[in-house]
Design a protein around this motif. Structure first.
Motif, PDB file in Angstrom:
ATOM      1  N   LYS A   1       0.838  -1.199   0.000  1.00  0.00           N
ATOM      2  CA  LYS A   1       0.000   0.000   0.000  1.00  0.00           C
ATOM      3  C   LYS A   1       0.877   1.255   0.000  1.00  0.00           C
ATOM      4  N   LEU A   2       1.899   1.234   0.847  1.00  0.00           N
ATOM      5  CA  LEU A   2       2.814   2.372   0.933  1.00  0.00           C
ATOM      6  C   LEU A   2       3.491   2.604  -0.415  1.00  0.00           C
ATOM      7  N   VAL A   3       3.973   1.513  -1.020  1.00  0.00           N
ATOM      8  CA  VAL A   3       4.693   1.634  -2.285  1.00  0.00           C
ATOM      9  C   VAL A   3       3.772   2.182  -3.370  1.00  0.00           C
ATOM     10  N   MET A   4       2.569   1.611  -3.463  1.00  0.00           N
ATOM     11  CA  MET A   4       1.651   2.020  -4.524  1.00  0.00           C
ATOM     12  C   MET A   4       1.229   3.475  -4.348  1.00  0.00           C
ATOM     13  N   GLY A   5       1.109   3.897  -3.094  1.00  0.00           N
ATOM     14  CA  GLY A   5       0.665   5.261  -2.852  1.00  0.00           C
ATOM     15  C   GLY A   5       1.763   6.298  -3.055  1.00  0.00           C
ATOM     16  N   LEU A   6       3.003   5.856  -2.898  1.00  0.00           N
ATOM     17  CA  LEU A   6       4.122   6.787  -2.817  1.00  0.00           C
ATOM     18  C   LEU A   6       4.909   6.894  -4.120  1.00  0.00           C
ATOM     19  N   CYS A   7       5.065   5.737  -4.802  1.00  0.00           N
ATOM     20  CA  CYS A   7       6.059   5.675  -5.872  1.00  0.00           C
ATOM     21  C   CYS A   7       5.534   6.216  -7.196  1.00  0.00           C
ATOM     22  N   ASN A   8       6.442   6.834  -7.969  1.00  0.00           N
ATOM     23  CA  ASN A   8       6.121   7.222  -9.327  1.00  0.00           C
ATOM     24  C   ASN A   8       6.106   6.002 -10.227  1.00  0.00           C
ATOM     25  N   ARG A   9       7.108   5.140 -10.024  1.00  0.00           N
ATOM     26  CA  ARG A   9       7.176   3.910 -10.800  1.00  0.00           C
ATOM     27  C   ARG A   9       7.611   2.772  -9.895  1.00  0.00           C
ATOM     28  N   VAL A  10       7.246   1.568 -10.288  1.00  0.00           N
ATOM     29  CA  VAL A  10       7.532   0.405  -9.456  1.00  0.00           C
ATOM     30  C   VAL A  10       8.096  -0.710 -10.333  1.00  0.00           C
ATOM     31  N   ALA A  11       9.131  -1.377  -9.806  1.00  0.00           N
ATOM     32  CA  ALA A  11       9.616  -2.588 -10.468  1.00  0.00           C
ATOM     33  C   ALA A  11       9.333  -3.766  -9.555  1.00  0.00           C
ATOM     34  N   VAL A  12       9.024  -4.904 -10.144  1.00  0.00           N
ATOM     35  CA  VAL A  12       8.745  -6.096  -9.353  1.00  0.00           C
ATOM     36  C   VAL A  12       9.789  -7.156  -9.666  1.00  0.00           C
ATOM     37  N   LEU A  13      10.410  -7.665  -8.612  1.00  0.00           N
ATOM     38  CA  LEU A  13      11.374  -8.741  -8.768  1.00  0.00           C
ATOM     39  C   LEU A  13      10.733 -10.046  -8.294  1.00  0.00           C
ATOM     40  N   ASP A  14      11.014 -11.135  -9.005  1.00  0.00           N
ATOM     41  CA  ASP A  14      10.578 -12.442  -8.539  1.00  0.00           C
ATOM     42  C   ASP A  14      11.640 -13.451  -8.949  1.00  0.00           C
ATOM     43  N   HIS A  15      12.110 -14.238  -8.012  1.00  0.00           N
ATOM     44  CA  HIS A  15      13.179 -15.209  -8.275  1.00  0.00           C
ATOM     45  C   HIS A  15      14.335 -14.581  -9.026  1.00  0.00           C
ATOM     46  N   GLY A  16      14.718 -13.377  -8.640  1.00  0.00           N
ATOM     47  CA  GLY A  16      15.898 -12.743  -9.216  1.00  0.00           C
ATOM     48  C   GLY A  16      15.685 -12.142 -10.589  1.00  0.00           C
ATOM     49  N   GLU A  17      14.416 -12.135 -11.060  1.00  0.00           N
ATOM     50  CA  GLU A  17      14.162 -11.547 -12.366  1.00  0.00           C
ATOM     51  C   GLU A  17      13.176 -10.406 -12.243  1.00  0.00           C
ATOM     52  N   LYS A  18      13.369  -9.407 -13.112  1.00  0.00           N
ATOM     53  CA  LYS A  18      12.405  -8.317 -13.109  1.00  0.00           C
ATOM     54  C   LYS A  18      11.218  -8.756 -13.947  1.00  0.00           C
TER      55      LYS A  18
END
Lengths: 347, 256
Positions: B214-231
Motif C-alpha cells: 500500500k505504501l509503495v503504490m501510494g508513494l512511488c512514481n514507478r515500481v519494479a517487481v522482482l521475482d526469483h531474481g528476475e524483473k
C-alpha cells in the motif's frame, strides 16, 4: 569552552603536584622516581594501544612490537654498536615513523580480519618482531642478538645530559619532567583526534564496519591510519625506554608485555583516555607496592617469606581482572558515551 | 523530459549455485520515487547490495548520473552520490545521534590527522560546519531533540529517521531505503511517508524497497517487481498492480 575559577584552581593544583611529585618520591628513594617514569612510559603505551583497541575496536595482541621497534631504532642510532650518536630529537621522530610504518605493515594484511582472528595475527606479529631482534646478529650483526645493545646514549641537549645529577636534579627526575611533557602532548593529541573527523571514523568502524563503509568511510585507509598512529606512540615510548635504561634486549618485549598493556587499556576503560591512564597507573604501581609491602609483612608475621611477591602479583592481577570483567565490564572508568547512557537510565 | 539518474543493465549475481539476480535492468529517473517490490527472497536486498558496492556483481553495468559507476567499494559509491539505509537498522549504537550524522559528512569533508592534532583554522571551521549540517539534518528528519542521545537508546522509528539523516549527510543524489517501514505501526508509517514525500519535494531521488504494498503504490512514481531474481514488471503503480505476472508472483498460480 569556559573554565570556571574552580577548574582553574584545580588545574594549578594538579600542575604543582605533578611538578613537586619527583622530589617527594625521591625522599622515599630514587627507585620510586624510576618506577614512576616507567609508569608514565606504560601510560604512553596504553594511550597508543587505546587508539587501535579503544577507538577503532581492533584487538591487537602484539603491540609491544612497536615499543621494541622504537627502542631498537634509538639503540642502533645512539650507541657504540654502530658508532652512531645522533641526538634524541632526531631519533625519536625517526622511531615514531619506523614504528608507524611497522604498524601499517601489520595492518595491511589484517584488514579483513576482526576479533579473535585479528588477535591471533597480531600476536604472531609481536613474536616475529621479538624473534627477529633475537636472531638478527648473524651474518650481519644488526641487533646483537639476545645479548642486546648496551651503552645507549642518554638524552642530551648540548652539554645538558639527562643521565647525570645536577644539584637536586637527579637523572630520573630530569627524565620525569621530559616524560611528563611528552605525556601531556600525547594526551592533547589523543583528545583532539577523538573529537575529529578521523576519530569519529575510527569509532564508527568499531561500532559497525559495514555501516561505516556505506556511510562513505574508506575503512581500509582509516584502519591503517589507526594502526600507524597507535604504533608511532609505541615507537616514541620505545625510544625513551632505551635511553632511560641505557640497554635494550629482546626479552623486554615479550608477549606478557603486550598482554599487560592491553590489560591496562581494558581495566581502565577502553576508549576513555582518563580511564586508560588510571588503568596504566594502577597496573604499573601495583607490583611495586606489593614488592614493598608483601615481603616485610610476611617477614613480620611469619618470620620468613612464604609467598614470593611475584607469584602473588600474578594472582592478585588475575583476580582483579576477573572482578573488573564481572562487575565493571566497560572498565573502571568507561568511555563517556557509556557513562552518559548510564546517567540516562537513572533518570 | 526527465533525465535518467541511474541505469542498470544486465545485473547478475550468484551465491554458489543459487542465481540471486538474473539479468536485471532498470532505469531510475531524476526526482522520482522508484519502488522495488517482490516476494521474500526475490533478490531485492541483493540488488541493493550490488548497487551500493557491498556485494561484487557477476556481470552487468551500472551508469549513474551519466558516468559508469565503480561498484568495487561502498565508500566510492557513497562518494559518487548513492546513500543507503539498511533493512535491519545499522547505526553506530554507542555514538550520539548527532555523531552518527556527523560520520555521514566524512565523505564530503577533508580534515586529516595533522589538521586534527594542530586544530588548524580550516579544521575547526570544517568541524563547525559538519556539526551545523548534522543538526540541520536531525531537524529535517524531526529528531533534533534527540541529538545528544546515544543512537541505541532512540525509539525504533527515530532510529529509522536517524539512519535516513546519516544517509542524507553524504549529500546523495540517490537515496536507497531498504524496507524503511518494516516493523513500524500505522502512525509511524504515515510519518515516514510524509518524510519520503518531503525528500522528493526537495529533489532527492529515492529508491525504495518495501513490503508494504500500500505504501509503495501510494508513494512511488514507478515500481519494479522482482521475482526469483528476475524483473517481471516495471511501470507506474496502477499498471503494475494489474499485471497478471505480478499477481501470480504474490498470490501463486492457483489463485483465481
Amino acid at each position: 569552552m569556559g573554565w570556571s575559577v574552580k577548574h582553574k584552581l584545580g588545574l594549578v593544583a594538579v600542575a604543582v603536584a605533578l611538578i613537586a611529585l619527583p622530589f617527594v618520591l625521591a625522599m622515599a628513594g630514587t627507585a620510586w622516581v624510576r618506577i614512576t617514569n616507567f609508569a608514565v612510559l606504560f601510560i604512553l603505551l596504553s594511550l597508543g594501544l587505546n587508539i587501535v583497541v579503544g577507538f577503532a575496536g581492533l584487538l591487537d595482541l602484539g603491540y609491544v612490537a612497536f615499543f621494541a621497534v622504537g627502542a631498537y631504532v634509538y639503540a642502533l642510532l645512539a650507541s657504540p654498536h654502530f658508532g652512531l650518536h645522533l641526538p634524541f630529537w632526531v631519533i625519536l621522530p625517526i622511531g615514531a615513523l619506523v614504528a608507524g610504518l611497522a604498524g601499517a605493515v601489520l595492518g595491511a594484511p589484517t584488514l579483513r580480519l576482526r576479533g579473535d582472528y585479528l588477535a591471533i595475527v597480531t600476536l604472531g606479529f609481536g613474536e616475529i618482531v621479538r624473534i627477529f631482534m633475537n636472531n638478527l646478529s648473524a651474518p650481519l650483526n644488526i641487533t646483537n642478538g639476545p645479548k642486546g645493545i648496551n651503552l645507549i646514549d642518554p638524552f642530551r641537549i648540548g652539554d645538558f645530559s639527562f643521565a647525570t645529577t645536577a644539584g637536586a636534579l637527579s637523572g630520573p627526575i630530569k627524565y620525569y619532567y621530559f616524560l611528563l611533557i611528552v605525556l601531556l602532548a600525547v594526551i592533547v593529541i589523543n583528545r583532539r583526534l577523538q573529537d575529529s573527523r578521523i576519530g569519529r571514523a575510527w569509532v564508527a568502524i568499531r561500532e559497525d564496519e559495514v555501516a561505516a563503509k556505506a556511510a562513505g568511510i574508506d575503512t581500509r585507509n582509516i584502519k591503517l591510519l589507526a594502526f600507524a598512529m597507535g604504533a608511532s606512540f609505541g615507537g616514541i615510548a620505545g625510544g625513551m625506554f632505551a635511553a632511560i635504561q641505557g640497554f635494550v634486549s629482546p626479552e623486554s618485549f615479550i608477549l606478557n608485555e603486550s598482554i599487560m598493556i592491553l590489560a591496562m587499556v581494558v581495566l581502565g576503560g577502553m576508549g576513555n583516555i582518563w580511564g586508560v591512564i588510571a588503568g596504566a597507573l594502577l597496573l604499573s604501581f601495583m607490583p611495586e607496592l606489593l614488592r614493598y609491602t608483601v615481603e616485610p609483612a610476611q617477614k613480620a608475621l611469619f618470620g620468613r617469606m612464604l609467598v614470593d611477591p611475584e607469584v602473588l602479583r600474578m594472582l592478585i592481577f588475575g583476580f582483579a581482572l576477573v572482578l573488573t570483567m564481572r562487575f565493571r565490564p566497560a572498565g573502571l572508568w568507561p568511555e563517556t558515551r557509556h557513562r552518559r547512557e548510564l546517567d540516562a537510565d537513572r533518570k | 523530459m526527465t533525465n535518467v539518474l541511474l541505469e542498470a543493465r544486465g545485473i547478475g549475481k550468484r551465491f554458489g549455485g543459487v542465481l540471486a539476480l538474473k539479468d536485471v535492468s532498470l532505469t531510475i529517473r531524476c526526482g522520482e520515487i522508484y519502488g522495488l517490490i517482490g516476494p521474500n527472497g526475490a533478490g531485492k536486498t541483493t540488488l541493493f547490495n550490488v548497487f551500493t558496492g557491498l556485494y561484487p556483481r557477476d556481470g552487468g553495468e551500472v551508469e549513474f548520473a551519466g558516468k559508469p559507476l565503480q561498484l568495487d567499494s561502498p565508500h566510492r559509491v557513497a562518494a559518487a552520490g548513492i546513500a543507503r539505509t539498511f533493512q535491519n537498522i545499522r547505526l553506530f549504537g554507542n555514538m550520539t545521534a548527532r555523531e552518527n550524522v556527523m560520520v555521514g559528512r566524512h565523505v564530503r569533508t577533508r580534515a586529516g590527522v595533522f589538521g586534527a592534532i594542530l586544530r588548524s583554522r580550516a579544521e575547526r571551521e570544517e568541524e563547525a560546519a559538519i556539526r551545523r549540517r548534522a543538526d540541520e539534518l536531525l531537524h529535517y528528519v524531526g529528531i533534533a531533540d534527540r541529538a545528544d542521545d546515544l543512537a541505541r537508546n532512540l525509539a525504533y522509528g527515530d532510529q529509522r529517521r536517524l539512519e535516513i539523516a546519516r544517509a542524507l549527510a553524504t549529500e546523495p543524489q540517490l537515496l536507497a531505503l531498504d524496507e524503511p517501514a518494516a516493523g513500524m505501526n500505522a502512525t509511524e508509517t504515515a510519518a515516514l511517508r510524509e518524510l519520503i514525500e518531503g525528500l522528493r519535494r526537495d529533489g532527492v531521488t529515492v529508491l525504495l524497497i518495501e513490503h508494504d504494498v500500500k505504501l509503495v503504490m501510494g508513494l512511488c512514481n514507478r515500481v519494479a517487481v522482482l521475482d526469483h531474481g528476475e524483473k517481471i514488471a516495471e511501470d507506474v503503480p496502477e499498471v503494475v498492480r494489474a499485471n497478471p505476472k505480478v499477481i501470480e508472483a504474490y498470490l501463486g498460480t492457483s489463485a483465481h
